[in-house]
Design an enzyme around this catalytic site. Structure first.
Site, PDB file in Angstrom:
ATOM      1  N   SER A  68       0.795  -1.238   0.000  1.00 47.63           N
ATOM      2  CA  SER A  68       0.000   0.000   0.000  1.00 47.63           C
ATOM      3  C   SER A  68       0.825   1.285   0.000  1.00 47.63           C
ATOM      4  O   SER A  68       0.246   2.371  -0.070  1.00 47.63           O
ATOM      5  CB  SER A  68      -0.961   0.016   1.194  1.00 47.63           C
ATOM      6  OG  SER A  68      -2.079  -0.803   0.936  1.00 47.63           O
ATOM      7  N   GLU A 164      -5.081  -2.924  -6.312  1.00 46.78           N
ATOM      8  CA  GLU A 164      -5.290  -3.663  -5.064  1.00 46.78           C
ATOM      9  C   GLU A 164      -6.002  -4.992  -5.307  1.00 46.78           C
ATOM     10  O   GLU A 164      -5.640  -6.011  -4.714  1.00 46.78           O
ATOM     11  CB  GLU A 164      -6.087  -2.802  -4.074  1.00 46.78           C
ATOM     12  CG  GLU A 164      -5.282  -1.716  -3.400  1.00 46.78           C
ATOM     13  CD  GLU A 164      -4.330  -2.239  -2.349  1.00 46.78           C
ATOM     14  OE1 GLU A 164      -4.325  -3.464  -2.104  1.00 46.78           O
ATOM     15  OE2 GLU A 164      -3.588  -1.426  -1.766  1.00 46.78           O
TER      16      GLU A 164
END
Length: 295
Positions: A68, A164
């Site tokens: 992330s 993601e």
């Protein structure tokens, strides 16, 4: 003759300064090496200090998975497109229920499980940067045209190919997006110096990173509570053998007298406990802060 003496004196002072900086860097390098010595992890570190060319690195040119932490380059690219007139921060976005995937980190989905809500692009960026929301990240990524614009803006020593959702497909997919610690640190320095975005957007993103609510035990973990840190973290899954693929954090640490340092730490393929992996980052951050705060 006088000009020769002046030249020699200037050269001597310059060489002395280089020597002193080298000694300081060596001292911090030793401290960081002591922290990671014996740890069951592959650790990459890059630190940019307060003086010109004041840098410390361990595995600085090695590629590490981002997880992330890739949300920072995505935010840079989004705001860059705002500056180019392609997007607006106040533009409305309809977040549909089917866009809110369940098997992923998504505080937004927890708050609005039924979706079908309108928010602004600025709101979406805040969910991404302050709460690390994976669903909003992918929605933003689709809005800016996928990973290619991000790759184009950031350039070399950085690879982004997965969103993601893609990173959640299997174990190996987590590690496709990579960056070197030196690139991460240099990118942060270039950012806060205002060399990527205009002043207003630089400040907006900097504030969002100051308000980041994730990874609080990492760069900020062992610093005094009043120290400001603009940071971004990233975390992978842990496999059945107990190995965690990545525990990362990079950011800008504010020192007294309006000085800043940059610290980037990537903990890869670690068999340390999760708390210990985070403590590696916290210890390195504290060592860097103490080292430069005494200057």
């Amino acid at each position: 003759m006088q000009s020769v003496r002046f030249y020699c004196t200037a050269l001597s002072l310059m060489l002395g300064s280089f020597s002193l900086n080298a000694q300081k860097a060596h001292t911090l390098t030793q401290k960081i090496e002591n922290i990671i010595s014996g740890k069951k992890a592959d650790v990459g570190v890059s630190v940019i200090g307060v003086q010109k060319n004041d840098k410390v690195q361990i595995n600085g040119e090695k590629f590490y998975p981002m997880l992330s932490t890739f949300k920072f380059p995505i935010a840079l690219t989004t705001l860059h497109q705002v500056e180019k007139g392609k997007l607006r921060l106040d533009q409305k976005m309809l977040i549909k229920k089917e866009q809110l995937l369940e098997d992923t980190w998504s505080p937004f989905r927890e708050k609005y499980p039924e979706g079908n809500i309108i928010i602004t692009l600025e709101d979406a960026l805040q969910w991404m940067m302050c709460y690390s929301d994976n669903n909003l990240t992918d929605i933003i990524l689709r809005l800016i045209g996928g990973t290619e614009p991000v790759q184009k803006l950031i350039g070399s020593d950085f690879i982004i190919k997965n969103d993601e959702e893609g990173m959640h497909k299997d174990w190996d997919s987590q590690f496709i997006n990579t960056i070197t610690p030196n690139k991460a640190a240099n990118l942060l320095e270039k950012f806060y110096q205002g060399k990527i975005l205009n002043k207003a957007h630089t400040q907006w993103l900097y504030n969002a990173m100051l308000n980041n609510q994730t990874g609080l035990k990492r760069l900020k973990g062992k610093l005094p509570a009043n120290v400001k840190v603009a940071h971004r973290s990233g975390t992978s899954f842990t496999n059945k053998a107990g190995m965690t693929g990545a525990v990362n954090s990079y950011g800008i640490i504010e020192l007294p007298h309006n000085r800043k340092i940059v610290v980037a730490v990537f903990v890869h393929n670690t068999y340390e406990s999760f708390d210990n992996a985070e403590a590696i980052i916290a210890d390195i951050s504290k060592a860097a802060y103490d080292h430069y705060n005494t200057k």
